[in-house]
Scaffold this motif. Structure first.
Motif, short mmCIF file in Angstrom:
data_model
loop_
_atom_site.label_atom_id
_atom_site.label_comp_id
_atom_site.label_asym_id
_atom_site.label_seq_id
_atom_site.Cartn_x
_atom_site.Cartn_y
_atom_site.Cartn_z
N LYS A 167 -14.60 13.07 -15.24
CA LYS A 167 -15.98 13.19 -16.13
C LYS A 167 -16.35 13.86 -17.09
O LYS A 167 -16.87 13.69 -18.19
N GLU A 168 -15.40 15.19 -17.01
CA GLU A 168 -15.50 16.05 -18.25
C GLU A 168 -15.24 15.33 -19.79
O GLU A 168 -15.68 15.81 -20.52
N ALA A 169 -14.29 14.68 -19.36
CA ALA A 169 -13.74 14.15 -20.76
C ALA A 169 -14.75 13.31 -21.12
O ALA A 169 -14.75 12.85 -22.54
N LEU A 183 -11.66 2.95 -15.45
CA LEU A 183 -12.30 3.64 -16.00
C LEU A 183 -11.54 5.34 -16.17
O LEU A 183 -11.45 5.99 -17.22
N ALA A 184 -10.74 5.69 -15.07
CA ALA A 184 -9.62 6.57 -15.15
C ALA A 184 -8.88 6.23 -16.13
O ALA A 184 -8.09 7.45 -16.72
N ARG A 211 -22.34 9.74 -11.48
CA ARG A 211 -20.99 9.75 -10.83
C ARG A 211 -20.26 8.97 -11.59
O ARG A 211 -20.70 7.94 -12.10
N LEU A 212 -18.98 9.17 -11.52
CA LEU A 212 -17.78 7.92 -12.27
C LEU A 212 -17.91 6.68 -11.62
O LEU A 212 -18.03 5.58 -12.58
N GLN A 213 -18.73 6.48 -10.61
CA GLN A 213 -18.83 5.15 -9.83
C GLN A 213 -19.69 4.63 -10.64
O GLN A 213 -19.83 3.28 -10.89
N GLN A 214 -21.02 5.27 -10.90
CA GLN A 214 -22.04 4.76 -11.51
C GLN A 214 -21.82 4.08 -13.08
O GLN A 214 -21.96 3.14 -13.64
N ILE A 215 -20.95 5.18 -13.66
CA ILE A 215 -20.48 4.87 -14.98
C ILE A 215 -19.67 3.54 -15.02
O ILE A 215 -19.92 2.76 -15.74
N ALA A 216 -18.82 3.46 -13.98
CA ALA A 216 -17.87 2.24 -14.11
C ALA A 216 -18.87 1.02 -13.69
O ALA A 216 -18.45 -0.07 -14.61
N ASP A 217 -19.87 1.08 -12.99
CA ASP A 217 -20.57 -0.10 -12.46
C ASP A 217 -21.52 -0.48 -13.90
O ASP A 217 -21.70 -1.67 -14.14
N ILE A 262 -24.20 7.51 -21.79
CA ILE A 262 -25.44 7.95 -22.64
C ILE A 262 -26.65 7.29 -21.82
O ILE A 262 -27.69 8.03 -21.45
N LYS A 263 -26.87 6.19 -21.50
CA LYS A 263 -27.70 5.67 -20.80
C LYS A 263 -28.01 6.18 -19.59
O LYS A 263 -29.24 6.60 -19.09
N LEU A 264 -27.05 6.56 -18.37
CA LEU A 264 -27.18 7.03 -17.35
C LEU A 264 -27.58 8.28 -17.40
O LEU A 264 -28.29 8.80 -16.66
N PHE A 265 -26.91 9.12 -18.45
CA PHE A 265 -27.31 10.43 -18.52
C PHE A 265 -28.79 10.52 -18.82
O PHE A 265 -29.57 11.47 -18.50
N ASN A 266 -29.32 9.72 -19.75
CA ASN A 266 -30.93 9.71 -19.92
C ASN A 266 -31.60 9.38 -18.76
O ASN A 266 -32.58 10.20 -18.68
N GLU A 267 -31.03 8.56 -18.02
CA GLU A 267 -31.83 8.34 -16.71
C GLU A 267 -31.88 9.34 -15.65
O GLU A 267 -32.93 9.59 -15.03
N HIS A 268 -30.60 9.76 -15.36
CA HIS A 268 -30.42 10.57 -14.10
C HIS A 268 -30.12 12.18 -14.61
O HIS A 268 -30.07 12.90 -13.72
#
Lengths: 206, 119
Positions: A47-49, A40-41, A25-31, A13-19
C-alpha cells in the motif's frame, strides 16, 4: 485509455477521498479498479507504494500549478491559477487530513506539503507586490498588512472547500474565486477597480 | 518518491520578484527612450582607435569611437575585412586617420581605458 497502473492510482485517489488514506485496504482498491488483489500486488508491492505513487502524481500537478505564476501581467492570471487550485483541491480532498496529521506514515510527504504551502503564500505575496507596482493595488498602509492578506488568501484557497463541505454548502468554483477576490477588493485603487470591472466578464466565463 | 531540487524561501521570493520585474522591464519602449540614437553630438569629441580582430579566417577592421573625457562612452563599428594582416593593419590606420576629427592624433585615448565585462 489508462493503463492498469494509472487505473489503480485513480481508484486509490477516489477511495482516499471517501474514506481517508489510512482506512483504505488493498482489497478495496482492487475492487474499485476491477482487478484481483494478486494483480494489484503485481503492479504495486504494497500500500505504501500506491500511496507514494498517488503523491507523486499529486505533487507533480501542484508543481505545474505553481509554475503558472504570472504568465501574463493581469488579474486574469491569478484567476486562472485560482481555477487550477480549485480543481486540485477538489480532486485531492484527502489533503486536508495530511495537513493536520501530527505524524505522517511518509515523513517526506509532510515536508513536501510544507514547502508547497509556503511557496503558495510567497507567490500570493509577490503577486500583491506586482499589482501594487502597477498601481492596481494601494501601497501597503502599514508594514506586514499585505503579508497577512496573503496568508488569509492562502487560507481561503486551501480551506474554503473543506469548510463548505463541513457545512453541507455548495462547492462552486465561482464562489471560491469570489471569496479570494474579496480579500483584495478593499485594496484596489481606482485603476485596479477599472481593470477588474473590465475583466469581470472574462472572470465569470473561466 | 524521487527527491526534487529545492531552493530556500528567501531565494524563491527573490525569484518571484525577478519574475515580477520581467513584466515591468519587458514593456514596449516609448519614443524618448530612443533619443540616444539621434543625440550624437558627443561623437564630435571622440578619439578613434583602430582594432583588428580575427573573424571567419579574415582580419576584420573595427573602429572604436570613444569620448575623450569618458572613454566608456563609445561605439564600435565594423568597417571591412582583409585576408592579409599587413594590408588590414595598413588600411585600419588609413581609415582611422580618415575618420578622426583630429588627424594628428592629439585626441588620443588608450583602448585599455575601456573596460567591457565579458561575463
Amino acid at each position: 485509455m489508462h493503463n492498469t497502473k494509472e487505473k489503480i492510482v485513480l481508484a486509490s485517489i477516489k477511495l482516499f477521498n471517501e474514506h481517508g488514506v489510512a482506512s483504505v485496504r488493498l482489497q478495496q482498491i482492487a475492487d474499485e479498479t476491477g482487478i484481483s488483489v494478486g494483480n494489484l500486488a503485481y503492479h504495486f508491492r504494497n500500500k505504501e507504494a500506491i500511496v507514494s505513487s498517488v503523491y507523486e502524481k499529486l505533487f507533480d500537478e501542484f508543481r505545474q500549478l505553481l509554475s503558472t505564476y504570472l504568465l501574463t501581467p493581469s488579474f486574469t492570471d491569478f484567476d486562472m491559477q485560482m481555477s487550477g487550485y480549485f480543481e486540485f483541491f477538489k480532486t485531492y480532498r484527502f489533503y486536508i487530513t495530511d495537513l493536520f496529521s501530527a505524524e505522517h506514515p511518509l515523513p517526506e510527504i509532510q515536508s513536501e506539503w510544507e514547502m508547497f504551502m509556503n511557496k503558495m503564500i510567497l507567490q500570493i505575496r509577490n503577486r500583491i507586490d506586482f499589482h501594487v507596482s502597477r498601481g492596481e493595488l494601494l501601497p501597503e498602509s502599514s508594514q506586514g498588512t499585505y503579508h497577512l492578506i496573503a496568508e488569509s488568501i492562502w487560507m481561503t484557497l486551501v480551506f474554503w472547500i473543506p469548510q463548505q463541505t463541513i457545512r453541507r454548502k455548495p462547492v462552486t468554483e465561482g464562489r471560491y474565486r469570489m471569496a479570494v477576490w474579496n480579500h483584495l477588493k478593499p485594496y484596489f485603487t481606482q485603476k485596479g477597480l477599472d481593470t477588474f470591472e473590465l475583466i469581470s466578464p472574462v472572470l465569470s466565463q473561466n | 518518491m524521487k527527491p526534487h531540487f529545492r531552493i530556500d524561501e528567501v531565494t524563491y521570493s527573490h525569484l518571484l520578484g525577478r519574475l515580477n520585474d520581467l513584466h515591468v522591464t519587458d514593456k514596449r519602449g516609448t519614443l524618448p527612450d530612443f533619443i540616444f540614437f539621434h543625440k550624437d553630438e558627443w561623437l564630435a569629441d571622440t578619439a578613434v582607435i583602430e582594432e583588428l580582430t580575427r573573424h571567419k579566417g579574415e582580419w576584420q577592421v573595427n573602429l572604436v569611437f570613444a569620448h575623450t573625457n569618458n572613454p566608456m562612452r563609445f561605439i564600435r563599428r565594423q568597417i571591412t575585412s582583409y585576408s592579409c594582416p599587413r594590408k588590414a593593419s595598413l588600411f585600419a590606420s588609413l581609415m582611422r586617420r580618415l575618420a578622426a576629427k583630429d588627424q594628428r592624433g592629439t585626441q588620443a585615448i588608450s583602448i585599455n581605458d575601456i573596460f567591457v565585462a565579458q561575463n
